[in-house]
Design a protein around this motif. Sequence first.
Motif, PDB file in Angstrom:
ATOM      1  N   ARG A 139      36.014  56.041 -31.143  1.00  0.00           N
ATOM      2  CA  ARG A 139      34.606  56.541 -30.743  1.00  0.00           C
ATOM      3  C   ARG A 139      33.857  57.208 -32.092  1.00  0.00           C
ATOM      4  O   ARG A 139      33.167  58.152 -31.882  1.00  0.00           O
ATOM      5  CB  ARG A 139      34.636  57.461 -29.783  1.00  0.00           C
ATOM      6  N   ASP A 182      37.203  71.852 -29.343  1.00  0.00           N
ATOM      7  CA  ASP A 182      37.094  72.433 -28.125  1.00  0.00           C
ATOM      8  C   ASP A 182      37.788  71.378 -27.204  1.00  0.00           C
ATOM      9  O   ASP A 182      38.267  70.558 -27.476  1.00  0.00           O
ATOM     10  CB  ASP A 182      35.505  72.285 -27.922  1.00  0.00           C
ATOM     11  N   ALA A 183      37.742  71.892 -25.901  1.00  0.00           N
ATOM     12  CA  ALA A 183      38.596  71.409 -24.739  1.00  0.00           C
ATOM     13  C   ALA A 183      38.285  69.814 -24.570  1.00  0.00           C
ATOM     14  O   ALA A 183      39.310  69.082 -24.283  1.00  0.00           O
ATOM     15  CB  ALA A 183      38.672  71.960 -23.457  1.00  0.00           C
ATOM     16  N   SER A 184      37.214  69.446 -24.743  1.00  0.00           N
ATOM     17  CA  SER A 184      36.963  67.929 -24.338  1.00  0.00           C
ATOM     18  C   SER A 184      37.686  67.224 -25.500  1.00  0.00           C
ATOM     19  O   SER A 184      38.201  66.234 -25.278  1.00  0.00           O
ATOM     20  CB  SER A 184      35.494  67.517 -24.324  1.00  0.00           C
ATOM     21  N   ALA A 187      41.215  66.955 -25.419  1.00  0.00           N
ATOM     22  CA  ALA A 187      41.733  66.114 -24.541  1.00  0.00           C
ATOM     23  C   ALA A 187      41.649  64.506 -25.140  1.00  0.00           C
ATOM     24  O   ALA A 187      42.778  63.942 -25.109  1.00  0.00           O
ATOM     25  CB  ALA A 187      41.315  66.193 -23.299  1.00  0.00           C
ATOM     26  N   ASP A 191      44.930  62.252 -26.080  1.00  0.00           N
ATOM     27  CA  ASP A 191      44.901  60.702 -25.461  1.00  0.00           C
ATOM     28  C   ASP A 191      45.176  59.902 -26.468  1.00  0.00           C
ATOM     29  O   ASP A 191      46.110  58.923 -26.268  1.00  0.00           O
ATOM     30  CB  ASP A 191      43.858  60.685 -24.429  1.00  0.00           C
ATOM     31  N   ASP A 211      50.127  75.315 -23.956  1.00  0.00           N
ATOM     32  CA  ASP A 211      50.044  74.314 -22.923  1.00  0.00           C
ATOM     33  C   ASP A 211      49.660  73.053 -23.222  1.00  0.00           C
ATOM     34  O   ASP A 211      50.136  72.051 -22.397  1.00  0.00           O
ATOM     35  CB  ASP A 211      48.748  75.125 -22.084  1.00  0.00           C
ATOM     36  N   VAL A 212      49.135  72.970 -24.645  1.00  0.00           N
ATOM     37  CA  VAL A 212      49.056  71.483 -25.177  1.00  0.00           C
ATOM     38  C   VAL A 212      50.314  70.915 -25.279  1.00  0.00           C
ATOM     39  O   VAL A 212      50.645  69.593 -25.083  1.00  0.00           O
ATOM     40  CB  VAL A 212      47.923  71.602 -26.164  1.00  0.00           C
ATOM     41  N   TYR A 215      52.127  69.901 -22.070  1.00  0.00           N
ATOM     42  CA  TYR A 215      51.491  68.508 -21.661  1.00  0.00           C
ATOM     43  C   TYR A 215      51.833  67.168 -22.448  1.00  0.00           C
ATOM     44  O   TYR A 215      52.047  66.241 -21.780  1.00  0.00           O
ATOM     45  CB  TYR A 215      49.959  68.718 -21.654  1.00  0.00           C
TER      46      TYR A 215
ATOM     47  N   GLU B  46      31.150  72.958 -26.718  1.00  0.00           N
ATOM     48  CA  GLU B  46      31.955  72.394 -27.554  1.00  0.00           C
ATOM     49  C   GLU B  46      31.655  72.380 -28.977  1.00  0.00           C
ATOM     50  O   GLU B  46      30.329  72.730 -29.054  1.00  0.00           O
ATOM     51  CB  GLU B  46      32.478  70.933 -26.961  1.00  0.00           C
ATOM     52  N   SER B  47      32.341  71.924 -29.862  1.00  0.00           N
ATOM     53  CA  SER B  47      32.108  71.752 -31.340  1.00  0.00           C
ATOM     54  C   SER B  47      30.654  71.233 -31.500  1.00  0.00           C
ATOM     55  O   SER B  47      30.477  69.931 -30.920  1.00  0.00           O
ATOM     56  CB  SER B  47      33.193  71.153 -32.228  1.00  0.00           C
ATOM     57  N   HIS B 228      35.504  78.293 -27.414  1.00  0.00           N
ATOM     58  CA  HIS B 228      35.562  77.293 -26.500  1.00  0.00           C
ATOM     59  C   HIS B 228      37.256  77.360 -25.667  1.00  0.00           C
ATOM     60  O   HIS B 228      37.610  76.355 -25.446  1.00  0.00           O
ATOM     61  CB  HIS B 228      35.357  75.791 -27.231  1.00  0.00           C
ATOM     62  N   TYR B 267      28.809  70.434 -16.503  1.00  0.00           N
ATOM     63  CA  TYR B 267      29.543  70.578 -17.523  1.00  0.00           C
ATOM     64  C   TYR B 267      30.140  71.741 -17.517  1.00  0.00           C
ATOM     65  O   TYR B 267      31.603  71.730 -18.119  1.00  0.00           O
ATOM     66  CB  TYR B 267      28.289  70.774 -18.840  1.00  0.00           C
ATOM     67  N   GLU B 270      33.394  70.745 -15.810  1.00  0.00           N
ATOM     68  CA  GLU B 270      34.082  69.824 -16.803  1.00  0.00           C
ATOM     69  C   GLU B 270      35.177  70.739 -17.708  1.00  0.00           C
ATOM     70  O   GLU B 270      36.389  70.469 -17.755  1.00  0.00           O
ATOM     71  CB  GLU B 270      33.351  68.980 -17.500  1.00  0.00           C
ATOM     72  N   LEU B 271      34.457  71.801 -18.264  1.00  0.00           N
ATOM     73  CA  LEU B 271      35.370  72.694 -19.130  1.00  0.00           C
ATOM     74  C   LEU B 271      36.202  73.263 -18.376  1.00  0.00           C
ATOM     75  O   LEU B 271      37.454  73.423 -18.707  1.00  0.00           O
ATOM     76  CB  LEU B 271      34.149  73.743 -19.586  1.00  0.00           C
ATOM     77  N   ARG B 274      39.244  71.020 -17.528  1.00  0.00           N
ATOM     78  CA  ARG B 274      40.081  70.826 -18.712  1.00  0.00           C
ATOM     79  C   ARG B 274      41.074  71.902 -18.710  1.00  0.00           C
ATOM     80  O   ARG B 274      42.314  71.737 -19.091  1.00  0.00           O
ATOM     81  CB  ARG B 274      39.401  70.347 -19.708  1.00  0.00           C
ATOM     82  N   LEU B 278      45.422  71.621 -18.174  1.00  0.00           N
ATOM     83  CA  LEU B 278      46.403  71.980 -19.419  1.00  0.00           C
ATOM     84  C   LEU B 278      47.220  73.239 -18.906  1.00  0.00           C
ATOM     85  O   LEU B 278      48.513  73.054 -18.965  1.00  0.00           O
ATOM     86  CB  LEU B 278      45.471  72.298 -20.597  1.00  0.00           C
ATOM     87  N   SER B 283      47.191  66.022 -16.061  1.00  0.00           N
ATOM     88  CA  SER B 283      46.476  65.222 -17.152  1.00  0.00           C
ATOM     89  C   SER B 283      44.880  65.712 -17.069  1.00  0.00           C
ATOM     90  O   SER B 283      44.326  65.864 -15.728  1.00  0.00           O
ATOM     91  CB  SER B 283      46.669  63.762 -16.620  1.00  0.00           C
ATOM     92  N   PRO B 284      44.502  66.023 -18.175  1.00  0.00           N
ATOM     93  CA  PRO B 284      42.936  66.634 -18.046  1.00  0.00           C
ATOM     94  C   PRO B 284      42.083  65.285 -17.603  1.00  0.00           C
ATOM     95  O   PRO B 284      42.365  64.358 -18.086  1.00  0.00           O
ATOM     96  CB  PRO B 284      42.724  67.049 -19.434  1.00  0.00           C
ATOM     97  N   ARG B 286      39.456  62.433 -17.515  1.00  0.00           N
ATOM     98  CA  ARG B 286      39.178  61.269 -18.345  1.00  0.00           C
ATOM     99  C   ARG B 286      37.660  61.954 -18.895  1.00  0.00           C
ATOM    100  O   ARG B 286      36.896  62.452 -18.458  1.00  0.00           O
ATOM    101  CB  ARG B 286      38.782  60.136 -17.818  1.00  0.00           C
ATOM    102  N   LEU B 287      37.324  61.427 -20.093  1.00  0.00           N
ATOM    103  CA  LEU B 287      36.349  61.735 -20.868  1.00  0.00           C
ATOM    104  C   LEU B 287      35.501  60.340 -21.273  1.00  0.00           C
ATOM    105  O   LEU B 287      36.326  59.488 -21.596  1.00  0.00           O
ATOM    106  CB  LEU B 287      36.348  62.720 -22.187  1.00  0.00           C
ATOM    107  N   LEU B 289      33.198  59.257 -23.905  1.00  0.00           N
ATOM    108  CA  LEU B 289      32.434  59.760 -24.821  1.00  0.00           C
ATOM    109  C   LEU B 289      31.621  58.271 -25.271  1.00  0.00           C
ATOM    110  O   LEU B 289      30.823  58.464 -26.189  1.00  0.00           O
ATOM    111  CB  LEU B 289      33.391  60.226 -25.908  1.00  0.00           C
ATOM    112  N   ARG B 305      27.081  62.101 -20.074  1.00  0.00           N
ATOM    113  CA  ARG B 305      28.239  62.197 -19.490  1.00  0.00           C
ATOM    114  C   ARG B 305      28.596  62.866 -18.214  1.00  0.00           C
ATOM    115  O   ARG B 305      29.604  62.968 -17.698  1.00  0.00           O
ATOM    116  CB  ARG B 305      28.889  63.423 -20.738  1.00  0.00           C
TER     117      ARG B 305
END
Lengths: 328, 348
Positions: A139, A182-184, A187, A191, A211-212, A215, B46-47, B228, B267, B270-271, B274, B278, B283-284, B286-287, B289, B305
Amino acid sequence: MSAQNASSSLVLQAKGLSHRFPGGVAAVNGVDLEIREGEVVGLVGESGSGKTTLGKLLLHIIPPDTGRVAFEGQDLAELSPRERRRTRSRMQMIYQTAAASLNPGLTVGQHLEETVRLHRPEDAHRADALVDETLTAFRLNGKRALHPSQLSGGEQRRVVVARSLLPRPSLLVADEPTAGLDASVKADVIDLLRNARGGRTAFLFISHELDVVRYVADRVLVMYRGRIVECMPAAALDPRDTEVDHHPYTERLLSAAFKATRRVESPMIRPTEDLFKAGCSYRAACHRTEPDDPSWSRCSQHTPDLIPLRAGHRVSCHVVAPSPTEAS
Amino acid sequence: MSDPILFTRDLWVRVHDPNGGGSPIAVVRGANIELQRGATTCLVGESGSGKTVLMRALLGISGARPGVTAGTAWARPDGSEFPVPLVGPRKRWRGRALPSLRPGWAGYVFQHPSHSLDPLLRVGDQVGASVTIAHSGLTPAAVKRRVLHWLETVHLPNPEAVAQLFPHELSGGMAQRVAIAIALATEPDLLVADEPTTGLDWSVRRDIVDLLGELCRARGMSLLLISHDFQVVEHIADQLYVMFRGELVEDGPRRAFFEPGPGSHPYTRELQARSRALEEGSSPPRLHLAEQPTSSGAGCVYAHRCPWIREPSPERSALGERCRSVRPPDFRPSSDHRVRCIAVGEPT
């Protein structure tokens, strides 16, 4: 997971690895480690415990003082520099600071093109298409002509991950690949790593984030002052499960989770004799023993071995896992 | 009762387009933020969502150019209001410091402690520099006493020895604590901590977060935590702001986020999902992007999103078009909770 079965082949076998930095501190002290094809091994421990150094020893980025590393059956020390360079394609490292491992003068595209040229010369004729494919998979569309400074932290990290997977390695040492994300995006990076080569790439996954690690990993190693003090199935790394016995250090780490049921306070570090000479290196901060306890002399004189507690779970602690000879 | 120590009205910050486009792009879009006195406010997102830019702009340390282009901000360190001289393009504000505010009224713990410490100065001298901002004309011995006091306050073992160390001799957790001590030594009314726990192990992370909370309670200081890490936020926040692509899409008190109640922004959900995934080892989510945001700037910043648009329930099937074209209005489930989302505002 499936990688745990003994029949899958060993990618890496390390025996008795030690490395001492100038000044005499043993960063890594007698570590044995086996990683199978496609297996994800988590490595946790506090800052300065030797995680990164161990990762570098495994890839012979730093040659070990003592001990051997066999990669796909070949002893790395016996390879000529040239042969060793060739194995580099199959063993990659993601360094801790993504920004620092990118060349500020090269664009994203140039980074990946160079990787194709070096590690996949047979694909050099279609390098352009391959880079585009990789950018899409990670991406990073539209970022090809940008320099690292124009990317966000998450994007830099994805470039580094993309670059390390492009040579199709069979072993990847990932040093905190998700720190500060960040979390998104985290993840997302996880993946991408997990799906690398359809799960055939083995990982040493170094991280602070338990935790990561739980997983991602199949198996988790806990490192303290250069030694592996615990080795367990990833599922055992659960702050809310108080049934499972752990090394006192692991216990303290897990109890620091915000959702943990009880907090183990470490005593003030006790002044002790030279911790590196003999005995358990954790005894100075251990809540399971005290200088007045009868067990203290054992903890201060003998380095504990990794003793199996149950299948796939070994702990190096005289208190939690006394060795059979001591118990008798 | 609302008693903000700092608040903004419709603050916009723009920076040059990194892709070389001609017009500056907005990285903070119309922010209204209120930091309550003595409370812990968390800013999550997020960043690249603009968290750091927003706070740096407010404290007048924005390095981003052109910088703040619209809006006002007011500080109320002791109850009386001062306008914060928001920095415009650099050439226009150079030399003009924060005139009416006490130097050091706000402390800032930067994202990377190892980068914000001077590698050539001993820890004690760096904390001492902060001490002299709060108290001019102290004797060297008095400065030293205060330095040791602050090093002790942040729970550094053996402050005497630590004061003599150089930054490279500190571990990550120690450097973070020194950075906090430097920020505290100006005796600020407001402490801004930008991701103070990144890259620390769990044990140290817990120590630092507990320490910040303790300092707020003990000194009546206001804390703004940029993070975050939802686990940290859940542990410490009184008030939350959620930022996505420059816009504050939701804000409210703690209960609005961590107790069951009326709708949250998708949003925020979503945070939370996730973070929870964890923690539970599943499994978190799907994203997606791959979808790019619309460049026009119209519509909801999260539309590209939003799972409610991508996989709409039958009742919501008509939403997508509106979300992409109309800027969503603020919806208030309760007087102190605000969500900027059409779907939350029009429950089906």
